[in-house]
Design a protein around this motif. Structure first.
Motif, short mmCIF file in Angstrom:
data_model
loop_
_atom_site.label_atom_id
_atom_site.label_comp_id
_atom_site.label_asym_id
_atom_site.label_seq_id
_atom_site.Cartn_x
_atom_site.Cartn_y
_atom_site.Cartn_z
N ASP A 1 18.65 51.59 -5.80
CA ASP A 1 18.66 50.81 -7.05
C ASP A 1 19.13 49.38 -6.76
O ASP A 1 20.29 49.14 -6.47
CB ASP A 1 19.58 51.48 -8.07
N LEU A 2 18.21 48.44 -6.85
CA LEU A 2 18.52 47.02 -6.63
C LEU A 2 18.46 46.21 -7.92
O LEU A 2 18.40 44.98 -7.88
CB LEU A 2 17.54 46.41 -5.61
N ARG A 3 18.50 46.89 -9.06
CA ARG A 3 18.29 46.19 -10.32
C ARG A 3 19.39 45.19 -10.65
O ARG A 3 19.19 44.27 -11.44
CB ARG A 3 18.12 47.19 -11.46
N ALA A 4 20.55 45.34 -10.03
CA ALA A 4 21.64 44.39 -10.27
C ALA A 4 21.57 43.19 -9.33
O ALA A 4 22.25 42.18 -9.56
CB ALA A 4 22.99 45.10 -10.11
N MET A 5 20.76 43.27 -8.29
CA MET A 5 20.67 42.18 -7.32
C MET A 5 19.92 40.99 -7.91
O MET A 5 18.96 41.16 -8.66
CB MET A 5 19.96 42.68 -6.05
N GLN A 6 20.35 39.77 -7.55
CA GLN A 6 19.75 38.54 -8.09
C GLN A 6 18.44 38.19 -7.37
O GLN A 6 18.26 37.07 -6.87
CB GLN A 6 20.74 37.39 -7.97
N LEU A 7 17.52 39.14 -7.34
CA LEU A 7 16.20 38.88 -6.77
C LEU A 7 15.38 38.01 -7.71
O LEU A 7 15.39 38.22 -8.92
CB LEU A 7 15.46 40.20 -6.51
N VAL A 8 14.67 37.03 -7.15
CA VAL A 8 13.82 36.14 -7.95
C VAL A 8 12.47 35.98 -7.27
O VAL A 8 12.36 36.15 -6.05
CB VAL A 8 14.46 34.74 -8.14
N THR A 9 11.45 35.69 -8.06
CA THR A 9 10.14 35.34 -7.50
C THR A 9 9.99 33.83 -7.54
O THR A 9 10.46 33.17 -8.48
CB THR A 9 9.00 35.99 -8.29
#
Length: 782
Positions: free
Chosen positions: A271-279
């Motif tokens: 679960d990476l939903r809390a990580m600040q991943l951006v496109t």
């Protein structure tokens, strides 16, 4: 093995044949082996005797006869006039695909590799571009090329084609939009379907061309008028055979897939939903393949997370979605229109990493040291939720202007963006030290008005935001290639081989005129190329030298044989980051997923042989897409220029040929031809090694990068050609070449027959013979 001394025949593929047939017959491999050992063509009854198939066993004998005919049909065997079956290679025959040329001649590209076989206009009248044939070598043409004659057509590739309807009296024909098909299609009166002259029509081929007659067809659909908006894209799609319709079976299969990511889909995923991943993509992008996140490690290194859309979760091997994706090979991006590899439900929806929604992803979680070297990688499947959809323009402003309001608007993401930029600068330094090539080229974007006519053509500038994402993707691709190589998985590498010997020789001859030397001997590296590029930085001839170096290199391809990537100077490189729009990336994802299964490698769906076949197909669809988009853009640019007849522009020479100069006009970014007869009262000779035209009497030289002034003389929309009148040279000879006193005057033809062509004069001033367009070369970014 001979008919006199034969023992029991052992078929190494007997088990396979037994599984397929109740009454198995000798395999194709055994038949081929037998003919090789007999060393002569054999008739049916002779082959049957050697292979111990009794004529009394009518069922097996008939099955053997059908197999031999099928092998002839597939180009594995040839049947001579005596009715005997023989091997192609023993009969000096070549099996391959026909490559047509706009000037009417063509080539046979051998299936087994090797030099192409030249086909004269007379021979090309028997076939159409793309047909598969068996040809014989009949001699050499005046240029020393092996010349062929068509022995047999084993597969017709064109059933339908798009073209423009024309009439002459009571006769009608369709002129194909694909300029590689030089033959017009005759349309009988009962096949016109009430179509009108100059309309674009879809034609079904009823009678393929032969030695005695040309192709005959009937109109099955009228697409519209020649100048209708968007017609150039429809024409390019049909001309290049790009699949653009979804079958009913695929639509039914697609309906079984839900519209949202479910809890079941998320099971077993990190679960990476809390990580600040951006496109980070272009402003007009709709399909988001990748998201990124970076943070500093305590040891001074970096953690880089590249999350890629998990297309392989939805597109399973053997499904209709998979078959169609493979057939397309890649998405095709036309101006203001995309022909996607996957339906929009996936490409713009479930598989697109849209902001603030849960999405399934494949992750390359990388540890990078303080010098930008990849230390280790962990691959896993995850669920993510992109925190922002950022554009290159926004990110560039955020990293270069600390007072930008965007830093406040995206306050939660700014730490990630700044960290990514810090990492980029380290990776950029590592790239320079590695010697990876990076040439400055200008790409353009067409801006349309409300009627979809070109308003302007503007350059697209790559800034550090573009380069930031590129470096992250390169690192993920390298990590993936290493991972699959370590696990010995059959996969498709992205291979860019070293330049060929003849091109290196020409390049060295060219560089000698500038007192430059390319290091590395017979096997130069990207580092050697980069050293030359560094030496010419800031010089008047910088662009010229870079262009010639770029043209000396090979085209990158997909193949399972890992030979590294010359331009990027990587030993291991593949494509992992764009499975929405590239089929090879989807195959790579499947290979990673198979490694997780811990099953034996030899049970993987794809072995090296299958990967070779798929790699060739994907390389072909990539070139097909490039050619189609170039055709559509060229038509648009010609139409744009047709309203500017008589106008004068400064231009830069982008290619020199034995029939003239191709130039790009400022500030239009449109290319046209200055024919050799426009250059003045002199005999001009083409020097292939030095990429120039030189006057025999005056010594005047025109070469890549020179600036001249031209006038738009004529635009031919049918042939997508622009003729320019030469006005004056804007470059002094001595300012271009430092060591040009002793120029060699040998003249060779262009090696690239696909782009090399001569024009035949009309009675008047201009030249109209059909020829293919030349476009400005673009750097291979991958």
């Amino acid at each position: 093995m001979t008919t006199e001394t034969q023992n029991d025949v052992i078929d190494p593929h007997a088990q396979r044949e037994a599984e397929k047939y109740d009454n198995p017959i000798p395999s194709r491999e055994l038949i081929t082996q037998t003919l090789e050992e007999e060393a002569k063509p054999l008739r049916l009854f002779e082959i049957a005797k050697v292979l111990q198939v009794e004529e009394e066993d009518e069922e097996r004998f008939e099955a053997l006869s059908r197999r031999l005919k099928a092998m002839v049909r597939d180009g594995q065997l040839v049947r001579n006039r005596r009715g005997a079956f023989g091997l192609l290679k023993k009969m000096d025959l070549v099996r391959g695909r026909v490559l047509g040329h706009p000037d009417g001649f063509g080539f046979v590209v051998p299936d087994e590799g090797g030099k192409d076989l030249f086909l004269s206009e007379k021979e090309m009248h028997k076939v159409l571009h793309g047909d598969r044939v068996i040809a014989s070598v009949i001699g050499e043409d005046r240029r020393g090329r092996q010349e062929g004659g068509i022995v047999e057509v084993i597969e017709h590739s064109t059933d339908e084609l798009l073209g423009r309807l024309a009439f002459e009296g009571s006769l009608a024909w369709v002129r194909p939009d694909n300029n590689r098909i030089a033959q017009d299609i005759f349309i009988p009166s009962d096949g016109l379907m009430d179509a009108k002259e100059n309309q674009i029509v879809l034609t079904k081929i009823l009678h393929q061309p032969s030695a005695r007659s040309g192709p005959i067809g009937k109109i099955v659909e009228v697409l519209g008028d020649y100048m209708d908006p968007g017609m150039e894209i429809d024409s390019a799609i049909h001309a290049h055979g790009i699949p653009n319709k979804w079958s009913d079976e695929l639509q039914s299969e697609l309906a079984q897939i839900g519209d949202e990511v479910t809890e079941t889909d998320m099971e077993g995923r990190k679960d990476l939903r809390a990580m600040q991943l951006v496109t980070i993509d272009g402003a007009d992008t709709k399909d988001f393949d990748d998201a990124v996140y970076a943070k500093r490690r305590k040891n001074g290194g970096w953690k880089l997370v590249v999350a890629i859309a998990d297309v392989s979760h939805y597109v399973k091997p053997g499904t209709e979605l998979d078959k169609e994706a493979y057939k397309r090979g890649n998405s095709v991006y036309f101006p203001q229109r995309v022909v996607p590899m996957l339906p929009s439900k996936l490409s713009d929806g479930l598989c697109s990493l849209n902001p603030h929604v849960d999405r399934l992803c494949m992750v390359a979680d990388m540890a990078i040291d303080a010098e930008g070297r990849l230390e280790r990688t962990q691959f896993y499947q995850a669920v993510m939720n992109s925190k922002a959809r950022l554009t290159y323009t926004q990110v560039y402003e955020m990293i270069t202007d600390e007072t930008s309001s965007l830093r406040e608007e995206f306050a939660e993401q700014i730490e990630n963006v700044d960290t990514l930029y810090e990492l980029f600068k380290v990776l950029q330094t590592a790239r320079e030290e590695r010697g990876a090539l990076e040439f400055d080229t200008t790409e353009t974007r067409i801006v349309f008005d409300e009627e979809r006519k070109i308003e302007e053509i503007v350059p697209v500038k790559r800034n550090d935001a573009h380069k930031l994402i590129e470096e992250c993707m390169l690192m993920a691709n390298v990590a993936t290639a290493r991972f699959l190589k370590w696990h010995k998985m059959p996969t498709l590498f992205r291979v860019h081989e070293s330049p060929m010997e003849d091109r290196l020789q020409n390049l060295r001859t060219f560089l000698a005129d500038f007192n430059l030397q390319l290091g590395g001997g017979d096997t130069p590296t990207a580092h050697d190329y980069a050293d030359v590029a560094k030496q010419v930085e800031g010089k008047p001839y910088q662009h010229l030298v870079q262009t010639v170096m770029l043209r000396s290199m090979n085209q990158a391809v997909y193949q399972p044989d890992n030979k590294g990537h010359f331009g990027l100077n990587y030993e291991n490189y593949t494509h992992f980051t764009s499975p929405i729009r590239r089929y090879p990336d989807l195959l790579v994802h499947r290979a990673i997923r198979y490694v997780w299964s811990k099953k034996p490698v030899n049970e993987f769906n794809y072995d090296d042989s299958k990967m070779t076949e798929m790699g060739q197909h994907c390389s072909d669809t990539e070139r097909r897409a490039d050619e189609a988009t170039r055709d559509a853009e060229t038509f648009l640019k010609c139409e744009f220029l047709s309203h500017r007849l008589g106008e004068e522009y400064e231009a830069v020479i982008t290619a020199a040929t034995n029939f003239g100069l191709f130039v790009e006009m400022d500030p239009l970014y449109v290319e046209g031809l200055v024919h050799i007869t426009e250059l003045g009262d002199d005999y001009f000779h083409y020097d292939n090694a030095r990429h120039c035209l030189k006057g025999e009497r005056t010594g005047k030289m025109y070469r890549l990068g020179d600036r001249i002034k031209v006038q738009v003389a004529q635009v031919n929309l049918d042939e997508r050609k622009v003729d320019l009148r030469f006005i004056e040279s804007l470059t002094e000879d001595e300012a271009v070449v430092e060591n040009a006193d002793d120029q060699v005057e040998e003249s060779d033809d262009l090696q690239d027959d696909e782009s090399s062509k001569k024009r035949k004069p009309r009675k008047k001033r201009y030249y109209r013979k059909k020829r293919s367009g030349r476009s400005k070369p673009k750097a291979n970014k991958e």
